[in-house]
Design a protein around this motif. Structure first.
Motif, mmCIF file in Angstrom:
data_model
loop_
_atom_site.group_PDB
_atom_site.id
_atom_site.type_symbol
_atom_site.label_atom_id
_atom_site.label_comp_id
_atom_site.label_asym_id
_atom_site.label_seq_id
_atom_site.Cartn_x
_atom_site.Cartn_y
_atom_site.Cartn_z
ATOM 1 N N LEU A 185 29.900 -0.409 -113.074
ATOM 2 C CA LEU A 185 30.129 0.950 -112.589
ATOM 3 C C LEU A 185 30.214 1.078 -111.077
ATOM 4 O O LEU A 185 30.591 2.137 -110.562
ATOM 5 N N ILE A 247 32.252 9.497 -111.270
ATOM 6 C CA ILE A 247 33.091 8.367 -111.664
ATOM 7 C C ILE A 247 34.154 8.819 -112.668
ATOM 8 O O ILE A 247 33.875 9.584 -113.592
ATOM 9 N N GLN A 261 39.143 2.384 -112.059
ATOM 10 C CA GLN A 261 38.038 3.284 -111.730
ATOM 11 C C GLN A 261 38.254 3.978 -110.405
ATOM 12 O O GLN A 261 38.796 3.412 -109.460
#
Length: 484
Positions: A185, A247, A261
């Protein structure tokens, strides 16, 4: 978000020759799934049908939920996801994700669905050419919750976000959990430390950490990027966005790995031109066949979100990014260029002084329409509106329905074509031209204009003067002067 005490509700603007006309469905606060026409006529109410969100499918079918989990023990958990017909009969139902035994309640199966879902063929849940959702078959992608213990993330129990795929018979055929991909992440060490200490624990439910708060999920569907050979954009891949972490990500459906991302940091060379996307909702790829196809459309809420270094904005490293206005962004996912936007500036407000006038710090959405217009749900103040590519307001509706907290919030609205509802005759479309607010008066209120005007000789003023703080335009002028 500065409301007057008295303001009109229902449809306030409608220009039929510029809008993409159809029916609009949304969850009327504490009421049910409400279907309106362009003039705001309430043509059908499915009373009691919850909507997180409500969607309308061809043939007049509506999706939603019939019950929620007791909020004493859960957080934003819908007990089921159902599809009802025009007359409200349940024709499909899913609830077999987790067996729940809450104190004072009989044990029952629950879906724990929240925020989003998609039926097979329709990648995003709204109208697009050649993407009519299946109504009596097909798999359904569902965003759900699961409580987990992941000591590598936090020693506090996590309210984890999962994405499940169920077939029409209710069998779970695929599952993905965001906590399994923590190391992908992109959190820096300071963000990880903040999450470990407090993963956004909430003061109700089971007091678990709502650490990501994913609020949208959809399939990419056929798109030009994959056609050009970019494997990240395989039509089966899934895009989601998470409010608390800022995100937006795409996962490979086969491996589950994150292959694209945006966030959680927007100070990089690649993203600083975008600015910080904060607390966003409804990030999705514009479907093939619609203007802007292949771009990512996002309601960038602003408000507060993100984890990182404690400072003046946040003493504990939670919600470190803040902004008091919203934006709708259309971003090319390959170049990361902003292809279109709707911000307070495009809305006609002085930025940043009056930017709060386009602001919903939670919920909200944006839908691309076939004529290139965009339907925007400014959810916090119950406002649904449509703007052209040139940012002209061509339709506006204010929900009159309020919840017990005196909020007329609308989570997400969808526009569907008239032919999806064959049970109704085509409505009469009546233009509603924008009125001059300066001359809008309630009965008994005096009209505008001084009874007596005294002209002061020698008085001088200019069209534009200085404000107490710098405006965006002033900053641009300053930059121009430096360039000269």
């Amino acid at each position: 978000m500065g409301h007057p005490t008295i303001y009109p509700t229902g449809t306030t603007v409608y220009l039929p020759n510029k809008a993409w006309s159809g029916y609009t469905i949304f969850q009327a606060a504490d009421t049910g799934a409400l279907l309106i026409d362009m003039n705001g006529r309430e043509v059908r109410l499915w009373k009691g049908l919850r909507g997180f969100p409500n969607k309308l499918f061809p043939g007049g079918y509506v999706l939603g939920s019939t019950a929620e989990r007791d909020p004493k023990y859960g957080f934003q958990d819908e007990a089921n996801l159902v599809q009802v017909d025009w007359d409200g009969n349940v024709v499909w139902k899913f609830d077999h994700y987790e067996w729940i035994e809450d104190p004072g309640h009989s044990g029952e199966w629950m879906a724990r669905q929240h925020h989003d879902y998609q039926r097979e063929v329709s990648s995003v849940g709204y109208y697009a050419p050649n993407q009519e959702p299946k109504i009596d078959s097909g798999n359904t992608l569902i965003l759900a919750h699961k409580n987990v213990n992941r000591p590598e993330i936090s020693d506090i129990e996590l309210l984890d976000d999962t994405i499940i795929e169920v077939d029409y018979e209710g069998n779970i055929v695929w599952e993905w959990a965001v906590s399994d991909h923590f190391d992908e992440l992109g959190f820096d060490e300071e963000a990880k430390q903040a999450i470990y200490k407090d993963p956004n624990t909430r003061g109700f439910g089971e007091h678990a950490g709502d650490w990501m708060h994913i609020n949208s999920v959809s399939v990419l569907g056929p798109n030009k990027h994959y056609d050009a050979g970019d494997q990240r954009f395989h039509p089966d891949n899934i895009i989601w966005d998470a409010r608390e972490s800022n995100i937006i990500a795409i996962i490979d459906k086969t491996s589950g790995k994150i292959v694209w991302q945006l966030g959680p940091n927007y100070d990089t060379e690649e993203t600083k031109h975008i600015g910080w996307i904060i607390g966003q909702h409804h990030a999705h790829l514009v479907p093939k066949g619609l203007p802007g196809e292949g771009n990512i459309l996002i309601f960038d809420n602003g408000g507060w979100g993100g984890y990182g270094r404690p400072g003046t904005v946040s003493s504990d490293g939670l919600k470190v990014a803040r902004r008091d206005y919203s934006r709708v962004l259309e971003i090319n996912p390959v170049t990361l260029e902003i292809e279109w936007q709707y911000t307070p500036t495009e809305a006609g407000f002085v930025a940043p002084l009056d930017s709060y006038r386009f602001y919903s710090p939670y919920i909200s959405s944006a839908q691309r329409l076939p004529n290139g217009n965009t339907l925007i749900t400014e959810g916090a103040d119950g406002r649904i509106f449509e703007v052209t590519r040139d940012h002209e307001l061509v339709w506006e509706y204010i929900s009159p329905y309020k919840n017990k907290r005196n909020a007329n919030m609308v989570y997400r609205a969808y526009r569907v074509p008239y032919e999806w509802v064959p049970q109704l005759e085509l409505p009469v479309q009546t233009e509603i031209a924008p009125i001059s607010v300066a001359d809008f008066r309630l009965p008994g209120a005096a009209p505008r204009g001084a009874a007596v005007t005294v002209v002061i000789e020698g008085a001088v003023t200019y069209d534009d003067g200085a404000f107490c703080v710098a405006t965006t335009d002033e900053s641009l002028l300053k930059d121009a002067d430096v360039a000269e």
